[in-house]
Design an enzyme around this catalytic site. Structure first.
Site, short mmCIF file in Angstrom:
data_model
loop_
_atom_site.label_atom_id
_atom_site.label_comp_id
_atom_site.label_asym_id
_atom_site.label_seq_id
_atom_site.Cartn_x
_atom_site.Cartn_y
_atom_site.Cartn_z
N HIS A 102 3.29 -7.10 -5.99
CA HIS A 102 1.90 -7.53 -5.80
C HIS A 102 1.12 -6.38 -5.17
CE1 HIS A 102 -1.60 -9.87 -4.62
NE2 HIS A 102 -1.19 -10.71 -5.55
N ASP A 156 3.94 -16.21 -9.51
CA ASP A 156 4.25 -16.48 -10.91
C ASP A 156 5.75 -16.53 -11.20
OD1 ASP A 156 1.67 -16.79 -11.93
OD2 ASP A 156 1.36 -14.62 -11.87
N1 CMC Z 1 9.10 -4.19 -11.54
C1 CMC Z 1 9.51 -2.93 -11.35
N2 CMC Z 1 8.79 -1.98 -10.72
C2 CMC Z 1 7.59 -2.34 -10.25
C3 CMC Z 1 7.09 -3.63 -10.39
C4 CMC Z 1 7.89 -4.60 -11.06
N3 CMC Z 1 7.47 -5.84 -11.23
N4 CMC Z 1 5.87 -3.72 -9.82
C5 CMC Z 1 5.60 -2.49 -9.34
N5 CMC Z 1 6.64 -1.65 -9.60
C6 CMC Z 1 6.76 -0.25 -9.19
C7 CMC Z 1 6.00 0.68 -10.12
O1 CMC Z 1 6.81 1.11 -11.20
C8 CMC Z 1 5.61 1.80 -9.19
O2 CMC Z 1 6.76 2.60 -8.99
P1 CMC Z 1 6.61 4.19 -8.64
O3 CMC Z 1 5.71 4.29 -7.46
O4 CMC Z 1 8.02 4.63 -8.35
O5 CMC Z 1 6.02 4.82 -9.86
C9 CMC Z 1 5.33 1.07 -7.86
O6 CMC Z 1 6.13 -0.13 -7.91
C10 CMC Z 1 3.88 0.69 -7.67
O7 CMC Z 1 3.42 0.06 -8.85
P2 CMC Z 1 1.89 -0.17 -9.16
O8 CMC Z 1 1.74 -0.62 -10.58
O9 CMC Z 1 1.10 1.04 -8.72
O10 CMC Z 1 1.56 -1.36 -8.16
P3 CMC Z 1 0.28 -2.24 -8.17
O11 CMC Z 1 0.10 -2.70 -6.79
O12 CMC Z 1 -0.85 -1.51 -8.81
O13 CMC Z 1 0.67 -3.44 -9.18
C11 CMC Z 1 1.36 -5.51 -10.04
C12 CMC Z 1 0.84 -4.76 -8.81
C13 CMC Z 1 1.36 -7.00 -9.73
C14 CMC Z 1 0.41 -5.26 -11.23
C15 CMC Z 1 2.79 -5.03 -10.37
O14 CMC Z 1 3.64 -5.25 -9.28
C16 CMC Z 1 3.34 -5.69 -11.63
O15 CMC Z 1 3.07 -5.20 -12.74
N6 CMC Z 1 4.14 -6.79 -11.48
C17 CMC Z 1 4.63 -7.53 -12.63
C18 CMC Z 1 3.53 -8.45 -13.17
C19 CMC Z 1 3.29 -9.64 -12.27
O16 CMC Z 1 4.21 -10.31 -11.83
N7 CMC Z 1 1.99 -9.95 -12.04
C20 CMC Z 1 1.57 -11.11 -11.25
C21 CMC Z 1 0.91 -10.71 -9.97
S1 CMC Z 1 0.72 -12.10 -8.82
C22 CMC Z 1 -0.32 -13.24 -9.58
C23 CMC Z 1 -1.62 -12.70 -10.01
O17 CMC Z 1 -2.27 -11.93 -9.32
O18 CMC Z 1 -2.05 -13.10 -11.09
#
Ligand code: CMC
Length: 406
Positions: free
Chosen positions: A292, A348
């Site tokens: 998140h 989720d």
């Molecule tokens: N699985 C594996 N690695 C992950 C994941 C994941 N679910 N989420 C983040 N990372 C890693 C990413 O690869 C990156 O690694 P590095 O720094 O080594 O390159 C690091 O964590 C930071 O990732 P980011 O994309 O910059 O993080 P963010 O804060 O921008 O993204 C997120 C948040 C929710 C989009 C992301 O965690 C994600 O894609 N999660 C899976 C989708 C998901 O479950 N979404 C629902 C969110 S909660 C409900 C809602 O808001 O709707």
């Protein structure tokens, strides 16, 4: 093609600092020099509005609606009270709630052309797309628009159970259900959806699902609603914008994507393979329902959702998927990658399991999220009307070619 030049030059500027009621201090950027833009890709450190609706402490794993923790609200209040709280800032007394719900129930119908439009859509369309089509049609209808912003917000929240149920049923080839006399928001939604009175357990669990998803400050869809609403577009049009943002798998579409992932994994012996895929820098796969932008410790909604899964799965057949989800969670939480990246299950992760146990199709999960979040979206839309928010118009870091001759 990146024409940007980096420079070792550093820049300092004195800006006023505000201490917020809760959380981080705020640098007031309104006095920022005109010849500089502040770059914050993904708006990770940018507060782009003021709001009194919701507060999240990502380090502590706290979520407050108008100051109240979401877990306590879930236990003690129905979703109808939560709608009132979000819109108007206080929990309603019994008398106020009665007046409010009377108003809500009076507005639950939709115009006939929504039913006619629905019939023109193929049954294999995604329920989120169908919902978007219906909401877009309403945005074009002046007779649906109300001058009083409070009444407008209430009308939209009131119509959503029927619109969501129509979308879900149509995608299953089923006709819409009509109700002679609406009685209670969540119960009516379930009757519109399943054409029968829900069990007490289903009613209670749905009520909590809606409360858990109701509001989450400046997530991608609320932010989109605010950008759209800041142009003065009508509330249905702003809602349509929010729906498109919610649909994506990084946001509200994650519940559907998470269920697809669990089904693809299938059995516990394949968990290590998927953990490795999620960690790999060459594989785009991510563990859906994990991570998140704000929570770095726990998502309090995920804990409640997990306990709801326990409640509904007590007597159901699809327990193996719940077992698989719990094993995957345990393995991920022990893994150094997930620990160092502060990745935890989000709301989720278990929500699809709960919804499926209650008879919702996988591809319809996000429409339930949309139903719940409409109260949050409309609270932000109302807040913008009251605060007369200026148009949201950020700048960009241009990386294209310099001016050139043809
Ligand atoms: N699985 C594996 N690695 C992950 C994941 C994941 N679910 N989420 C983040 N990372 C890693 C990413 O690869 C990156 O690694 P590095 O720094 O080594 O390159 C690091 O964590 C930071 O990732 P980011 O994309 O910059 O993080 P963010 O804060 O921008 O993204 C997120 C948040 C929710 C989009 C992301 O965690 C994600 O894609 N999660 C899976 C989708 C998901 O479950 N979404 C629902 C969110 S909660 C409900 C809602 O808001 O709707």
């Amino acid at each position: 093609m990146n024409h940007a030049k980096t420079t070792s030059q550093r820049f300092s500027v004195e800006l006023p600092v505000y201490q917020a009621n809760l959380g981080c201090a705020i640098l007031d950027g309104s006095g920022f020099p005109d010849n500089y833009y502040f770059q914050d890709l993904g708006l990770k450190h940018t507060s782009f509005c003021q709001s009194a609706i919701c507060y999240i402490d990502g380090a502590q794993g706290t979520l407050l609606y108008r100051g109240y923790p979401v877990e306590s609200l879930c236990r003690q209040y129905t979703y109808e009270s939560i709608i009132y709280l979000l819109l108007f800032g206080e929990l309603p007394s019994k008398r106020v709630l009665t007046t409010f719900t009377r108003k809500l129930h009076a507005d639950m119908s939709v115009p006939d052309y929504c039913y006619q439009l629905l019939e023109t859509l193929p049954h294999d369309h995604h329920p989120m797309g169908i919902l978007l089509t219906l909401v877009s049609a309403l945005s074009a209808d002046d007779t649906q628009l109300l001058d009083d912003p409070d009444d407008m917000a209430i009308r939209i929240i009131a119509q959503m159970p029927l619109l969501v149920a129509m979308s879900q049923r149509h995608a299953k080839g089923l006709p819409p259900v009509r109700i002679a006399k609406p009685t209670e928001y969540v119960e009516d939604f379930l009757i519109y959806l399943q054409d029968q009175r829900p069990s007490t357990l289903a009613h209670q669990v749905f009520d909590r699902i809606l409360t858990l998803h109701a509001e989450h400050e400046q997530n991608a869809s609320t932010c989109t609603l605010r950008v759209s609403g800041s142009t003065g577009t009508n509330a249905y049009a702003a809602l349509a914008a929010a729906l498109t943002a919610l649909w994506g798998p990084a946001h509200g579409g994650a519940n559907e994507a998470c269920m697809a992932m669990l089904e693809a994994i299938g059995t516990c012996d394949r968990i290590p393979e998927y953990i490795e895929k999620a960690k790999s820098k060459t594989d785009p796969f991510r563990l859906m329902g994990f991570g998140h932008r704000v929570y770095r410790n726990r998502d309090p909604r995920a804990d409640v959702m997990k306990s709801l899964a326990r409640d509904v799965l007590d007597h159901k057949q699809d327990e193996p998927l719940f077992r698989l989800a719990r094993s995957l969670e345990k393995r991920a939480l022990e893994d150094p990658y997930f620990i160092s990246h502060q990745l935890y299950p989000n709301v989720d992760y278990y929500s699809g399991i709960v919804q499926r146990a209650l008879g919702i199709d996988c591809q319809s999960f996000t429409t339930v999220f949309a139903l719940a979040r409409t109260s949050g979206w409309m609270s932000h839309w109302l807040e913008m009307q009251r605060d007369r928010t200026p148009i949201i118009r950020p700048r960009q870091h241009y990386i294209g070619p310099r001016q050139r001759d043809l």
